[in-house]
Design a protein around this motif. Structure first.
Motif, PDB file in Angstrom:
ATOM      1  N   GLU A  27       5.151   4.834  -0.760  1.00 44.98           N
ATOM      2  CA  GLU A  27       3.865   5.270  -0.214  1.00 44.98           C
ATOM      3  C   GLU A  27       3.424   6.628  -0.754  1.00 44.98           C
ATOM      4  OE1 GLU A  27       3.262   4.716   3.973  1.00 44.98           O
ATOM      5  OE2 GLU A  27       3.461   2.540   3.791  1.00 44.98           O
ATOM      6  N   ASP A  44      -6.958   5.452   7.017  1.00 45.64           N
ATOM      7  CA  ASP A  44      -6.282   4.316   7.654  1.00 45.64           C
ATOM      8  C   ASP A  44      -6.834   2.994   7.131  1.00 45.64           C
ATOM      9  OD1 ASP A  44      -4.731   6.046   9.146  1.00 45.64           O
ATOM     10  OD2 ASP A  44      -5.950   5.873  10.954  1.00 45.64           O
ATOM     11  N   TRP A  47      -5.264   2.181   3.876  1.00 42.60           N
ATOM     12  CA  TRP A  47      -3.886   1.733   4.059  1.00 42.60           C
ATOM     13  C   TRP A  47      -3.813   0.286   4.553  1.00 42.60           C
ATOM     14  CZ3 TRP A  47       0.046   3.490   1.667  1.00 42.60           C
ATOM     15  CH2 TRP A  47       0.075   4.829   1.262  1.00 42.60           C
ATOM     16  N   ARG A  51      -1.536  -2.095   2.268  1.00 47.19           N
ATOM     17  CA  ARG A  51      -0.396  -2.838   2.840  1.00 47.19           C
ATOM     18  C   ARG A  51      -0.636  -4.342   2.790  1.00 47.19           C
ATOM     19  NH1 ARG A  51      -0.356   1.907   6.793  1.00 47.19           N
ATOM     20  NH2 ARG A  51       1.238   3.243   5.855  1.00 47.19           N
ATOM     21  N   ARG A  54       0.171  -5.573  -0.689  1.00 48.92           N
ATOM     22  CA  ARG A  54       1.612  -5.690  -0.915  1.00 48.92           C
ATOM     23  C   ARG A  54       2.189  -6.913  -0.206  1.00 48.92           C
ATOM     24  NH1 ARG A  54       4.229  -2.151  -3.761  1.00 48.92           N
ATOM     25  NH2 ARG A  54       6.204  -2.586  -2.726  1.00 48.92           N
ATOM     26  N   GLU A  55       1.728  -7.164   1.020  1.00 50.86           N
ATOM     27  CA  GLU A  55       2.205  -8.338   1.765  1.00 50.86           C
ATOM     28  C   GLU A  55       1.829  -9.625   1.043  1.00 50.86           C
ATOM     29  OE1 GLU A  55       0.410  -7.914   5.623  1.00 50.86           O
ATOM     30  OE2 GLU A  55       1.578  -6.110   6.064  1.00 50.86           O
ATOM     31  N   SER A  73      -8.255  -9.670   5.271  1.00 47.15           N
ATOM     32  CA  SER A  73      -7.582  -8.382   5.469  1.00 47.15           C
ATOM     33  C   SER A  73      -8.067  -7.628   6.697  1.00 47.15           C
ATOM     34  CB  SER A  73      -7.778  -7.492   4.238  1.00 47.15           C
ATOM     35  OG  SER A  73      -9.130  -7.075   4.143  1.00 47.15           O
ATOM     36  N   ALA A  96      -1.504   0.082  -4.678  1.00 41.32           N
ATOM     37  CA  ALA A  96      -0.433  -0.584  -3.919  1.00 41.32           C
ATOM     38  C   ALA A  96       0.816  -0.834  -4.754  1.00 41.32           C
ATOM     39  CB  ALA A  96      -0.946  -1.912  -3.360  1.00 41.32           C
TER      40      ALA A  96
END
Length: 105
Positions: A27, A44, A47, A51, A54-55, A73, A96
């Motif tokens: 991160e 936020d 992010w 995230r 990445r998932e 998302s 990411a």
């Protein structure tokens, strides 16, 4: 293969600067990558997208397209372009630490 240094760690990247080994990403590296992409501060909302990218990469082996990002998302396509003005899927993937999503130019 080229390498780039982020947060004091050398990481292998492709010719366009995308990570070739997403497991090497952390991160703290994201902040530096974002600044290089013209994004001064990761909020936020950034992010959430990072995230999610990445998932999705971990689950499917590629990052989602802008259309999929906007639908799944929790961040609308309009907001994606506000957060990542130079191209949401491509820029978010780079921040990411995942390879460039299929279909991105």
């Amino acid at each position: 293969m080229p390498t780039t240094t982020y947060a004091g760690s050398a990481v292998p990247v492709d010719d366009e600067g995308f990570f070739t080994d997403p497991a090497r990403w952390t991160e703290p590296m994201a902040e530096q990558i974002a600044k290089e992409a013209g994004i001064d501060t990761l909020t936020d909302r950034h992010w959430i997208v990072i995230r999610f990218m990445r998932e999705q990469y971990a689950a499917k082996g590629t990052g989602p397209t802008v259309r999929v990002l906007g639908k799944t998302s929790g961040v609308s396509v309009k907001e994606l372009y506000q957060l990542f003005p130079k191209g949401p899927a491509k820029t978010a993937a780079k921040i990411a630490g995942i390879p460039k999503p299929r279909g991105c130019i």
